[in-house]
Design a protein around this motif. Structure first.
Motif, PDB file in Angstrom:
ATOM      1  N   ILE A   1       3.953 -14.357  -6.981  1.00 39.87           N
ATOM      2  CA  ILE A   1       4.631 -13.899  -5.765  1.00 39.87           C
ATOM      3  C   ILE A   1       5.102 -12.450  -5.770  1.00 39.87           C
ATOM      4  CG2 ILE A   1       5.433 -16.217  -5.183  1.00 39.87           C
ATOM      5  CD1 ILE A   1       8.218 -15.342  -6.172  1.00 39.87           C
ATOM      6  N   ALA A   2       5.212 -11.797  -6.919  1.00 35.98           N
ATOM      7  CA  ALA A   2       5.855 -10.482  -6.959  1.00 35.98           C
ATOM      8  C   ALA A   2       4.946  -9.376  -6.441  1.00 35.98           C
ATOM      9  CB  ALA A   2       6.308 -10.160  -8.372  1.00 35.98           C
ATOM     10  N   ASP A   3       5.504  -8.499  -5.599  1.00 33.64           N
ATOM     11  CA  ASP A   3       4.799  -7.307  -5.154  1.00 33.64           C
ATOM     12  C   ASP A   3       4.932  -6.181  -6.172  1.00 33.64           C
ATOM     13  OD1 ASP A   3       4.113  -8.307  -2.470  1.00 33.64           O
ATOM     14  OD2 ASP A   3       6.280  -8.255  -2.156  1.00 33.64           O
ATOM     15  N   ARG A   4       6.021  -6.225  -6.932  1.00 24.86           N
ATOM     16  CA  ARG A   4       6.326  -5.147  -7.861  1.00 24.86           C
ATOM     17  C   ARG A   4       7.246  -5.708  -8.947  1.00 24.86           C
ATOM     18  NH1 ARG A   4      10.271  -0.752  -7.058  1.00 24.86           N
ATOM     19  NH2 ARG A   4      10.737  -1.757  -5.069  1.00 24.86           N
ATOM     20  N   ALA A   5       7.159  -5.156 -10.151  1.00 19.90           N
ATOM     21  CA  ALA A   5       8.039  -5.570 -11.241  1.00 19.90           C
ATOM     22  C   ALA A   5       8.807  -4.364 -11.760  1.00 19.90           C
ATOM     23  CB  ALA A   5       7.238  -6.209 -12.374  1.00 19.90           C
ATOM     24  N   LEU A   6      10.127  -4.518 -11.838  1.00 20.90           N
ATOM     25  CA  LEU A   6      10.983  -3.515 -12.473  1.00 20.90           C
ATOM     26  C   LEU A   6      11.346  -4.022 -13.857  1.00 20.90           C
ATOM     27  CD1 LEU A   6      13.434  -2.755  -9.516  1.00 20.90           C
ATOM     28  CD2 LEU A   6      11.441  -1.402 -10.220  1.00 20.90           C
ATOM     29  N   VAL A   7      11.289  -3.155 -14.845  1.00 19.15           N
ATOM     30  CA  VAL A   7      11.575  -3.539 -16.224  1.00 19.15           C
ATOM     31  C   VAL A   7      12.847  -2.835 -16.687  1.00 19.15           C
ATOM     32  CG1 VAL A   7      10.766  -3.529 -18.609  1.00 19.15           C
ATOM     33  CG2 VAL A   7       9.147  -3.911 -16.738  1.00 19.15           C
ATOM     34  N   MET A   8      13.802  -3.636 -17.201  1.00 22.28           N
ATOM     35  CA  MET A   8      15.049  -3.090 -17.715  1.00 22.28           C
ATOM     36  C   MET A   8      15.074  -3.166 -19.241  1.00 22.28           C
ATOM     37  SD  MET A   8      18.143  -4.314 -15.198  1.00 22.28           S
ATOM     38  CE  MET A   8      19.262  -3.110 -15.948  1.00 22.28           C
ATOM     39  N   ARG A   9      15.651  -2.140 -19.846  1.00 25.03           N
ATOM     40  CA  ARG A   9      15.914  -2.143 -21.284  1.00 25.03           C
ATOM     41  C   ARG A   9      17.088  -1.211 -21.553  1.00 25.03           C
ATOM     42  NH1 ARG A   9      11.513  -0.009 -23.285  1.00 25.03           N
ATOM     43  NH2 ARG A   9      12.375   1.918 -24.170  1.00 25.03           N
ATOM     44  N   GLY A  10      18.039  -1.711 -22.327  1.00 30.82           N
ATOM     45  CA  GLY A  10      19.180  -0.883 -22.682  1.00 30.82           C
ATOM     46  C   GLY A  10      20.025  -0.450 -21.514  1.00 30.82           C
ATOM     47  N   GLY A  11      20.100  -1.292 -20.476  1.00 29.11           N
ATOM     48  CA  GLY A  11      20.954  -0.981 -19.339  1.00 29.11           C
ATOM     49  C   GLY A  11      20.346  -0.037 -18.328  1.00 29.11           C
ATOM     50  N   ARG A  12      19.055   0.281 -18.480  1.00 27.23           N
ATOM     51  CA  ARG A  12      18.360   1.166 -17.553  1.00 27.23           C
ATOM     52  C   ARG A  12      17.083   0.510 -17.036  1.00 27.23           C
ATOM     53  NH1 ARG A  12      19.801   6.667 -18.160  1.00 27.23           N
ATOM     54  NH2 ARG A  12      21.197   7.077 -19.930  1.00 27.23           N
ATOM     55  N   VAL A  13      16.606   0.970 -15.899  1.00 27.46           N
ATOM     56  CA  VAL A  13      15.279   0.587 -15.426  1.00 27.46           C
ATOM     57  C   VAL A  13      14.305   1.573 -16.052  1.00 27.46           C
ATOM     58  CG1 VAL A  13      13.764   0.324 -13.435  1.00 27.46           C
ATOM     59  CG2 VAL A  13      16.155  -0.397 -13.278  1.00 27.46           C
ATOM     60  N   VAL A  14      13.438   1.054 -16.932  1.00 24.71           N
ATOM     61  CA  VAL A  14      12.577   1.932 -17.732  1.00 24.71           C
ATOM     62  C   VAL A  14      11.113   1.860 -17.310  1.00 24.71           C
ATOM     63  CG1 VAL A  14      14.089   1.919 -19.734  1.00 24.71           C
ATOM     64  CG2 VAL A  14      12.344   0.134 -19.497  1.00 24.71           C
ATOM     65  N   GLY A  15      10.791   1.020 -16.324  1.00 25.38           N
ATOM     66  CA  GLY A  15       9.404   0.931 -15.886  1.00 25.38           C
ATOM     67  C   GLY A  15       9.277   0.236 -14.559  1.00 25.38           C
ATOM     68  N   SER A  16       8.246   0.586 -13.797  1.00 24.33           N
ATOM     69  CA  SER A  16       7.950  -0.066 -12.533  1.00 24.33           C
ATOM     70  C   SER A  16       6.446  -0.300 -12.474  1.00 24.33           C
ATOM     71  CB  SER A  16       8.395   0.809 -11.358  1.00 24.33           C
ATOM     72  OG  SER A  16       8.074   0.189 -10.121  1.00 24.33           O
ATOM     73  N   PHE A  17       6.042  -1.538 -12.162  1.00 21.93           N
ATOM     74  CA  PHE A  17       4.631  -1.916 -12.173  1.00 21.93           C
ATOM     75  C   PHE A  17       4.275  -2.546 -10.835  1.00 21.93           C
ATOM     76  CE2 PHE A  17       6.117  -1.799 -16.468  1.00 21.93           C
ATOM     77  CZ  PHE A  17       5.058  -1.301 -17.220  1.00 21.93           C
ATOM     78  N   ASN A  18       3.318  -1.956 -10.148  1.00 19.72           N
ATOM     79  CA  ASN A  18       2.884  -2.476  -8.855  1.00 19.72           C
ATOM     80  C   ASN A  18       1.831  -3.566  -9.035  1.00 19.72           C
ATOM     81  OD1 ASN A  18       4.523  -0.719  -7.329  1.00 19.72           O
ATOM     82  ND2 ASN A  18       3.002   0.913  -7.524  1.00 19.72           N
TER      83      ASN A  18
END
Length: 494
Positions: free
Chosen positions: A209-226
């Motif tokens: 279902i996801a259009d996009r994935a945000l990846v968090m590490r260490g309290g930050r958003v470190v990646g975005s994948f379409n």
């Protein structure tokens, strides 16, 4: 303008920085997956968005207006509704399903002092029909399964007129059919312009279902994948290292027979089956919700009966009358839904990591009733080191830990004493890839016992087990030996 814009959000708990400047946006009509290892900051971020916590710094805008809710109800009125992984606050024993569905409305201003039962049932039925769920309106909420409690929470959230719906592990306790039905509902809501922030460790959910994935590490958003999302890269970004998820080498069942089950009928109407578990062996049972996985483990643990058959433990007749009998015989169990079955409430004494580990062993560790903290702290420190539990220390409350670290603590409880058989019911619910790897390593390191795992996710079974069995209608159907491929295992749930 995006529907939601999060700019440089920070949050600390004492000296621990949970959020280090999180930054992202969500558009209307978009389903965004939020990925991250346990402790990455996802839960803190969701609590800020839902009004449970306040941010230390940064800004959030919703519909181009400053958004800083001071409570979940204020967040909901502004258009942000959250369904949390734990359903403890959705309802309580003594309330019907209809009551639980309408519970939030009873506290609203303008609600009549007297409300008829017929009116409550009518409004509850409308909510369930709109969500596409079927639940018995008059059943006691306390008697519902974890899956049905989750459906109540989701149905209640969907009834709110939200701009942004936040879902935290919504399918953790749902069957494959229920999950697909939920996905259809979410895709329909997206088509209507609703934005959805979807938190899950299950890549199959996100892929669906996801259009996009945000990846968090260490309290930050470190990646975005379409979409199409490269989950291998997303997971490596999430944990900060390469992690091979290969199936372990299957060990032959050559050890001593620990548990032998002969001609077992879990129900009088179910087909009989045999099962033997050997020392040093990890066996997984997979099947859809209601297939009998939990019933089987509960029967072995003495928490539930079975219709007929014989069990033998280390060659001796075994028929426990209670979990206490099972524990005394050397059988341990971590039940499904750790929040309800394994953790003391946050407001109660004994909710520390050390006390959680010691709880079932108190009579053995302190036979004269004098509670000395040395043994508890020693076992907790050993668990923190061996399982990689991220905690402030042995006396930290388990409710301050992430889901994966809570589950490691539950596993550590049964590692603290010798056992012949360890039963684990859905041990990887709400556990990220890295923590799951640590737990699997700990489970497979023990060769002096047998381990039986019930999981509704065939991929989890594939990652941990020497043997995989399927169950349907409360009877074991097939035994898939270690040479089976991942794709073949996945096909078992189709």
């Amino acid at each position: 303008m995006p529907l939601l814009h999060v700019e440089n959000i920070t949050r600390s708990f004492g000296s621990t920085r949970a959020l280090e400047g999180a930054h992202f946006s969500i558009e209307r009509g978009e389903i965004v997956a939020l990925m991250g290892a346990n402790g990455a900051g996802k839960s803190t971020l969701v609590k800020i968005l839902s009004g449970v916590l306040a941010a230390d710094g940064g800004t959030i805008s919703l519909n181009d207006r400053l958004f800083s809710p001071r409570s979940p109800s204020e967040a909901a009125r502004a258009g942000v509704v959250t369904v949390h992984q734990s359903t403890d606050l959705v309802g309580a024993a003594g309330l019907t399903v209809a009551d639980a569905l309408l519970l939030h409305r009873f506290a609203e201003r303008g609600t009549p002092f007297f409300v008829s039962r017929a009116s409550v049932r009518r409004q509850a039925r409308i909510m369930l029909d709109a969500a596409g769920f079927s639940l018995p309106l008059d059943r006691d909420f306390g008697d519902l399964t974890a899956a049905d409690r989750q459906l109540v929470a989701i149905a209640r959230a969907l009834a709110n007129k939200a701009d942004l719906l936040i879902l935290d592990e919504p399918t953790a306790s749902l069957s494959a059919d229920e999950s697909r039905r939920l996905f259809d509902i979410l895709l329909g809501l997206r088509a209507q312009g609703l934005a959805i922030l979807y938190i899950s460790h299950r890549t199959a959910d996100l892929e669906a279902i996801a259009d996009r994935a945000l990846v968090m590490r260490g309290g930050r958003v470190v990646g975005s994948f379409n979409r199409p999302i490269d989950f291998s890269s997303a997971i490596e970004t999430m944990i900060g290292r390469r992690l091979e998820a290969a199936r372990p080498d299957a060990r032959p069942a050559t050890g001593l027979a620990v548990l032998e089950m002969h001609d077992i009928r879990l129900l009088s109407t179910s087909a009989p089956f045999d099962l033997t578990l050997h020392e040093g062996e990890v066996v997984a049972i997979t099947g859809v919700l209601g297939s009998g996985k939990s019933h089987l483990l509960s029967a072995i643990f003495g928490a539930r009966g079975f219709a007929s058959g014989e069990m033998r433990l280390d060659g001796r007749s075994y028929r426990p009358r209670s979990p206490g009998d099972a524990i005394a015989a050397g059988i341990a169990m971590a039940a499904e839904d750790r929040h309800r079955s394994s953790l003391m409430p946050a407001a109660w004494p004994g909710n520390s990591l050390a006390a959680t580990i010691s709880l079932p062993h108190l009579s053995k560790w302190y036979p004269h009733g004098l509670l000395l903290g040395g043994r508890e702290r020693h076992e907790a420190e050993r668990a923190i080191s061996r399982l990689g539990i991220k905690a402030a220390g042995p006396l930290a409350s388990v409710w301050t830990l992430s889901g994966g670290n809570q589950q490691k603590t539950v596993i550590a409880r049964w590692e603290a004493e010798f056992s012949r058989l360890l039963l684990l019911d859905e041990p990887f619910q709400g556990v990220d890839v890295g923590a799951r790897h640590d737990i699997i390593q700990a489970i497979r390191a023990r060769t002096d016992r047998a381990t039986l795992i019930a999981t509704s996710d065939p991929e989890e079974a594939y990652e941990v087990a020497d043997r995989i069995l399927t169950i349907d209608r409360h009877s074991l159907l097939s035994d898939v030996i270690g040479a089976a491929s991942s794709s073949a295992i996945q096909g078992l749930s189709a």
